[in-house]
Design an enzyme around this catalytic site. Structure first.
Site, PDB file in Angstrom:
ATOM      1  CE  LYS A 121      -4.085  -1.869   2.338  1.00  0.00           C
ATOM      2  NZ  LYS A 121      -5.047  -1.677   3.447  1.00  0.00           N
ATOM      3  CB  SER A 123       0.709   3.345   4.474  1.00  0.00           C
ATOM      4  OG  SER A 123       0.402   1.953   4.409  1.00  0.00           O
ATOM      5  CG  HIS A 129      -4.999  -8.579   3.252  1.00  0.00           C
ATOM      6  ND1 HIS A 129      -5.757  -7.495   3.648  1.00  0.00           N
ATOM      7  CD2 HIS A 129      -3.857  -8.508   3.986  1.00  0.00           C
ATOM      8  CE1 HIS A 129      -5.103  -6.796   4.564  1.00  0.00           C
ATOM      9  NE2 HIS A 129      -3.945  -7.389   4.775  1.00  0.00           N
ATOM     10  CD  GLU A 145      -8.978  -8.856   5.428  1.00  0.00           C
ATOM     11  OE1 GLU A 145      -9.225  -8.143   4.443  1.00  0.00           O
ATOM     12  OE2 GLU A 145      -8.688  -8.386   6.551  1.00  0.00           O
TER      13      GLU A 145
END
Length: 201
Positions: A121, A123, A129, A145
């Protein structure tokens, strides 16, 4: 549906227990895979497994962000992470081995796969996932998840979540740049640890 009624229904024992049962089932199966792989590889394969059932308020907030009506049916159909399991593996390639085993050993439908290791991501967040469809005795599927990561990735995620996630008061450009640099260092560390493991094996 009024939010108060939604919170009551999604917070009910019947609703939450079903998701908790799915999490416990996945935990048992993941630990069994870990036991088998540890015997095969002669080393620790899985470091830790934990799980949680998303709280009613978090479910409501997420449905609102998605622009969906607050109903238990929408929560079950639109939210992939009411049942959430996190697995910490020893090495980077263990994540992908476990992913294969989960998809193949139990016949679960892989609804979604997001590889934030190969493509982190913005970030810097890294994790693999999986959203799996877990069959229920009455023919329905419950989504769960699973987040797979290394110890180094989990350390990064824990620090980032504690100090930065949803904190709008920080100087975001500076902080985000530093966290991205740390994430790159962690990925390189995971690669080096795999190489060292292979050299020593």
């Amino acid at each position: 549906m009024e939010e108060e009624k939604f919170l009551e229904l999604v917070g009910s024992v019947d609703f939450r227990d079903e998701y908790g049962e799915v999490c416990r089932q996945l935990e048992r199966q993941i630990r069994e895979i870990g036991r088998q792989m540890s015997l095969l590889l002669r080393r620790d394969f899985i470091i830790a497994v934990d799980w949680r059932v998303k709280g009613p308020k978090s479910c409501a907030e997420k449905l609102k962000r998605k622009g969906r009506e607050l109903t238990p049916e929408n929560a079950a159909e639109r939210l992939n992470d009411i049942a959430g399991v996190r697995v910490i593996c020893s090495f980077l390639d263990d994540i992908y081995l476990l992913c294969e085993r989960l998809a193949n050993d139990f016949g679960y439908q892989v609804i979604k796969k997001k590889d934030y290791v190969k493509k982190p991501k913005r970030s810097g967040y890294q994790s693999l996932h999986l959203v799996l469809g877990i069959p229920r005795p009455d023919g329905r599927q419950i989504r769960a998840e699973i987040q797979l990561r290394t110890q180094a990735m989990d350390f990064w995620a824990g620090v980032e979540h504690h100090f930065v996630y949803k904190n709008d008061e920080l100087p975001r450009d500076v902080v985000r740049k530093e966290f991205r640099e740390c994430a790159k260092a962690i990925y390189n560390l995971d690669q080096k640890m795999m190489s060292l493991r292979d050299y020593l094996s």
